[in-house]
Design an enzyme around this catalytic site. Sequence first.
Site, mmCIF file in Angstrom:
data_model
loop_
_atom_site.group_PDB
_atom_site.id
_atom_site.type_symbol
_atom_site.label_atom_id
_atom_site.label_comp_id
_atom_site.label_asym_id
_atom_site.label_seq_id
_atom_site.Cartn_x
_atom_site.Cartn_y
_atom_site.Cartn_z
ATOM 1 N N LEU A 105 0.872 -1.161 0.000
ATOM 2 C CA LEU A 105 0.000 0.000 0.000
ATOM 3 C C LEU A 105 0.912 1.215 0.000
ATOM 4 O O LEU A 105 1.919 1.242 0.713
ATOM 5 C CB LEU A 105 -0.907 0.034 1.235
ATOM 6 C CG LEU A 105 -2.063 -0.977 1.289
ATOM 7 C CD1 LEU A 105 -2.787 -0.862 2.622
ATOM 8 C CD2 LEU A 105 -3.029 -0.778 0.137
ATOM 9 N N ASP A 106 0.569 2.241 -0.770
ATOM 10 C CA ASP A 106 1.402 3.434 -0.862
ATOM 11 C C ASP A 106 1.550 4.128 0.497
ATOM 12 O O ASP A 106 0.733 3.945 1.401
ATOM 13 C CB ASP A 106 0.793 4.431 -1.859
ATOM 14 C CG ASP A 106 0.730 3.878 -3.265
ATOM 15 O OD1 ASP A 106 1.551 2.998 -3.579
ATOM 16 O OD2 ASP A 106 -0.143 4.314 -4.028
ATOM 17 N N TYR A 107 2.554 4.945 0.601
ATOM 18 C CA TYR A 107 2.838 5.732 1.805
ATOM 19 C C TYR A 107 1.604 6.503 2.265
ATOM 20 O O TYR A 107 1.294 6.555 3.459
ATOM 21 C CB TYR A 107 3.986 6.696 1.495
ATOM 22 C CG TYR A 107 4.430 7.574 2.636
ATOM 23 C CD1 TYR A 107 5.256 7.071 3.643
ATOM 24 C CD2 TYR A 107 4.049 8.913 2.703
ATOM 25 C CE1 TYR A 107 5.685 7.876 4.693
ATOM 26 C CE2 TYR A 107 4.463 9.728 3.742
ATOM 27 C CZ TYR A 107 5.281 9.208 4.732
ATOM 28 O OH TYR A 107 5.703 10.008 5.768
ATOM 29 N N THR A 109 -1.541 5.831 1.476
ATOM 30 C CA THR A 109 -2.739 4.996 1.459
ATOM 31 C C THR A 109 -2.822 4.205 2.757
ATOM 32 O O THR A 109 -1.827 3.658 3.231
ATOM 33 C CB THR A 109 -2.706 4.026 0.264
ATOM 34 O OG1 THR A 109 -2.635 4.776 -0.947
ATOM 35 C CG2 THR A 109 -3.960 3.155 0.226
#
Length: 245
Positions: A105-107, A109
């Site tokens: 998961l992105d930073y 998100t």
Amino acid sequence: MSEQLERLQKVIAKSGVTSRRKAEVLITEGKVTVNGKTVTELGTKVKSSDIIEVEGIPLENPEKVYILFHKPTGVITSVSDDKGRKVVTDFFPGLQLRIFPVGRLDYDTSGLLLLTNDGDFANQMTHPKYKMQKKYVAKLKGFLLREQVKELERGIKLEDGMTAPAKVKVKSQDREKNTTLVEITIYEGRNRQVRRMFEHFGHEVVKLSRIEYGPLTLKGLNAGDARELSPHEVKTLRNLALNKS
């Protein structure tokens, strides 16, 4: 009866040392030995009785761990970060076993993230052929139009190819703030995929959270909380993956 043979990189991944892809890199770099001999060919098969060492450390078969984690925003989906930022494994300081995130998961998100030390399980959850369902809630700038929803549901062309058909449901639109709240379910896991799908139409994603992974939800978990999956949940996830492959 002769011992069953398995590919070396698969055995390494199953041990939880690293992912299968990283195991392949370590093999080709000459950092893996089998019975004291360096092996560099990816097609090599080994027996359960073989002594395998990765960077001089013998493989072990630790207890398998499967964790559901509610990742907060501002945390890196990794086991380490060269910039000193907080990573997901920092939330498990008392765990003696080495675990790694399943996918990413992105930073910026938040939401449902799985962690494990089972390489086979991680591969089943992330490989495109297994088509694991992942549902997100996104807050967008601008209004998502009906035709844009239909395009997303058919699949759109991004720089790395066509996306698989998604499920999209507009939850609400705020005319004063010019924003849309939308649920989107995808069956892939490309880098920043959900954000790029909406950016394709010029909609910046200002907030994004993954709320479901297959049958799993975040029920009862605040950001930063975690729980172990039950044996039944692990079995259900495996069966879902195998039935869709």
